[in-house]
Motif scaffolding. Sequence first.
Motif, short mmCIF file in Angstrom:
data_model
loop_
_atom_site.label_atom_id
_atom_site.label_comp_id
_atom_site.label_asym_id
_atom_site.label_seq_id
_atom_site.Cartn_x
_atom_site.Cartn_y
_atom_site.Cartn_z
N ILE A 1 14.50 14.31 -44.57
CA ILE A 1 13.75 14.32 -43.31
C ILE A 1 13.15 12.94 -43.01
N SER B 1 3.97 4.96 -48.19
CA SER B 1 4.40 5.75 -49.35
C SER B 1 4.64 7.18 -48.89
N VAL B 2 5.67 7.80 -49.42
CA VAL B 2 5.99 9.17 -49.00
C VAL B 2 6.81 9.91 -50.05
N GLY B 3 6.66 11.21 -50.09
CA GLY B 3 7.56 12.05 -50.88
C GLY B 3 6.91 12.79 -52.01
N GLU B 4 5.85 12.24 -52.57
CA GLU B 4 5.18 12.86 -53.71
C GLU B 4 3.82 12.19 -53.85
N PRO B 5 2.96 12.78 -54.63
CA PRO B 5 1.65 12.12 -54.81
C PRO B 5 1.87 10.76 -55.46
N THR C 1 16.65 22.53 -47.19
CA THR C 1 15.69 22.13 -48.22
C THR C 1 15.45 23.27 -49.19
N ILE D 1 -3.53 15.20 -51.94
CA ILE D 1 -2.54 16.24 -52.22
C ILE D 1 -2.34 16.32 -53.73
N ASP E 1 -0.45 6.26 -47.19
CA ASP E 1 0.11 7.32 -48.04
C ASP E 1 0.30 8.51 -47.13
N THR E 2 1.55 8.78 -46.76
CA THR E 2 1.83 9.77 -45.71
C THR E 2 2.25 11.09 -46.32
N TRP E 3 1.45 12.12 -46.10
CA TRP E 3 1.85 13.45 -46.57
C TRP E 3 2.49 14.23 -45.43
N TRP E 4 3.65 14.78 -45.72
CA TRP E 4 4.31 15.68 -44.77
C TRP E 4 5.46 16.37 -45.48
N GLN E 5 6.28 17.11 -44.76
CA GLN E 5 7.34 17.93 -45.36
C GLN E 5 8.53 18.03 -44.40
N THR E 6 9.66 18.44 -44.95
CA THR E 6 10.82 18.71 -44.11
C THR E 6 10.41 19.64 -42.95
N GLU E 7 9.59 20.63 -43.28
CA GLU E 7 9.21 21.64 -42.30
C GLU E 7 8.25 21.10 -41.24
N ASN F 1 9.23 18.51 -57.74
CA ASN F 1 9.46 17.32 -56.94
C ASN F 1 9.95 16.20 -57.86
C1 WT7 Z 1 6.79 17.93 -50.36
C2 WT7 Z 1 7.73 17.93 -49.20
C3 WT7 Z 1 8.44 14.50 -45.93
C4 WT7 Z 1 8.61 13.48 -46.87
C5 WT7 Z 1 9.68 13.62 -47.89
C6 WT7 Z 1 9.57 14.85 -48.75
C7 WT7 Z 1 5.40 16.36 -51.37
C8 WT7 Z 1 5.42 14.54 -49.63
C9 WT7 Z 1 3.60 13.45 -50.12
C10 WT7 Z 1 2.47 12.60 -50.27
C11 WT7 Z 1 1.75 13.97 -52.02
C12 WT7 Z 1 3.72 14.55 -51.00
C13 WT7 Z 1 4.61 17.62 -51.09
C14 WT7 Z 1 5.39 18.27 -49.97
N1 WT7 Z 1 4.86 15.20 -50.67
N2 WT7 Z 1 4.67 13.49 -49.30
N3 WT7 Z 1 2.29 11.52 -49.50
N4 WT7 Z 1 1.57 12.90 -51.24
N5 WT7 Z 1 2.79 14.81 -51.94
O1 WT7 Z 1 9.87 15.97 -48.00
O2 WT7 Z 1 11.43 17.21 -49.49
O3 WT7 Z 1 10.24 18.35 -47.61
O4 WT7 Z 1 9.01 17.63 -49.67
O5 WT7 Z 1 6.72 16.62 -50.91
O6 WT7 Z 1 4.61 18.42 -52.23
O7 WT7 Z 1 5.20 19.66 -49.90
P1 WT7 Z 1 10.21 17.33 -48.68
#
Ligand code: WT7
Length: 630
Positions: A293, A368-372, A247, A496, A394-400, A505
């Motif tokens: 991810i 929903s996932v990936g960005e705000p 990533t 977020i 609305d699921t916030w998370w990251q690759t990490e 993003n």
């Molecule tokens: C970044 C992580 C893990 C899902 C796919 C993206 C942003 C992710 C949300 C959300 C607002 C979000 C953040 C984060 N992000 N989900 N629901 N609301 N922002 O994974 O490529 O590792 O990116 O995506 O900025 O840090 P990723």
Amino acid sequence: MSDRIHTLSGYFHEYQKSVTEPENFWARIADSFHWQKRWDKVLDWDFEGPDVKWFVNAKLNITENIFEKNLFTHGDRTAIIWEPNDPNEEGRKISYRELYEEVCQFANVLKSKGINKGDRVIIYMPMIPEAAVAMLACARVGAIHSVVFAGFSASALADRVNDCEAKAILTADGNFRGNKKIAVKAIVDEALEKSSVETVIVCKRTAQDVEMKDGRDHWWHDCIEGVSTENKAEVVDSEDPLFILYTSGSTGKPKGVVHSTGGYMVYTKYSFENVFQYSPGDIYWCTADIGWITGHSYIVYGPLLAGATSVMFEGVPTFPDAGRFWAVVEKYKVNQFYTAPTAIRALQAHGTDPIEPYNLDSLKVLGSVGEPINEEAWRWYYTHIGQSRCPIVDTWWQTETGGIMVSPIAGITPTKPAYATLPLPGVQLCIVDPEGKELTGNSVEGNLCVKFPWPSMIRTTWGDHDRCKQTYFSTYKGMYFTGDGVKRDHDGYYRILGRVDDVINVSGHRLGTAEVENAINEHPLVIESAVVGYPHEVKGQGIYAYVICDMTNRTEENLVNEIKDTVSKIIGPIAKPDKIQVVSGLPKTRSGKIMRRILRKVAEGATDSLGDTSTLLDPEVVKEIIDGRK
Ligand code: WT7
């Protein structure tokens, strides 16, 4: 299903337990899995290292938890429903038992090619069931898979192959995407020009011509012919790596995020069942690609560990038309639908006509996932897809983070448009100011950190542990720093706000500004460049590049197109700048630092609020940049 949250008070109760007694909390959940040997200790941790171990010394194989553990109860249940790119082509329904046999068989193939525990295997495949088989077969033999999104270029693929020193690549001849046919194997060939990868296994999908290199390249169907469908799973340690996923960060080359086995397994299943409120028999569809991810945790591992039926879609949202998602929802009576804001906005632009012909009554939960997700897209999704009755998670998370961190529990947590709402049990968030001071109480805004380990967290970055430490555990002492800005409102709900570092993003895909700049600078006539993100109606953020170049004998139009091609070639089409402005200079401080704040303001059109420009070496440059704004 005793780990299931059923009420809001149940959620608060579980959350509280997960904070006061984290080890007991996770031990109880982990007890429902099949371990070859139980753990000696639930958790060992130190964020300084960082050194985090979950289910210390436990032994297992994650695929036994998907298959052997469940074959008696749901061997005949459909594991994967595969929907091809072309709606007229027949899809596939693969039961748990059939998938088990395919995985075992391919695991035997991997072993026969000398791929063993700890070896790295790159998976560069389209969205076909064999991609999931490939991942699970690696896990079966204890090899570490690294899936590379099939839209990445040969050079991006080569970087990843070399970084993890892959022994094999699993790929396909080609990829159907809408009305395009992409030559996947040819990209692999180009990537491998300077590499010593021993084995390439090619799955036939498009039947296009490919070159097969003697001794190195083998057809998937030839490899599996006559091979046994029985395989004894390799026993691995809870902390053995399950996969690497590359990533982008704010600096340089993408890094290989390493996830280990036991904790990832426990967390992805737990979060999947709870967030989506999945019940046996439900049809669940996540539209992500397995190259990200989201595809790992919520198409493959989480759902399959939960015994779910997971839809896997090869195509794109707008082929053959903008009603495709809804046609698939109707066709399979999808109950949980999980997609990205960028897809919602793209479909929103087509209006509601494409939805009309389809019956969406099966839907129970939208994700929903990936960005705000902006409020307007949220409302459109809620009203027109969810018929004002399906909760949106609305699921916030990251690759990490490996799994969902902040999200409503579907139908239980009251939602608020654009809010990811509350942390899942086990997730101890912390908002800090720029000095790292924790901001307690509600109605605060700052940088988002996590102060206690959770089972599916990043363990290291491949081959460079110090980079993991520097990137995530050094900005704020004793905490994991997410890179995101966040607001906690008066109700304690989290919203977020987006990245606070130099990460853009684009349509839910993460790109580092430095990474894009490096690619632009590869063009021989580019002298210097600076890249920033700007608000984009569909993509969330677009890429705006300022470039200084040698314009002799070139028109701007030619050069701009050549630069876009260069970026496409080096990273992939997703990184192509949306706008390129040729400039004669960049706004720099006297010490030579580019003032990105100014470039961001110009890119978003806020030219009357540039702030203080007095520290610039040459304030004239700013005027020229504003005048030439694209
Ligand atoms: C970044 C992580 C893990 C899902 C796919 C993206 C942003 C992710 C949300 C959300 C607002 C979000 C953040 C984060 N992000 N989900 N629901 N609301 N922002 O994974 O490529 O590792 O990116 O995506 O900025 O840090 P990723």
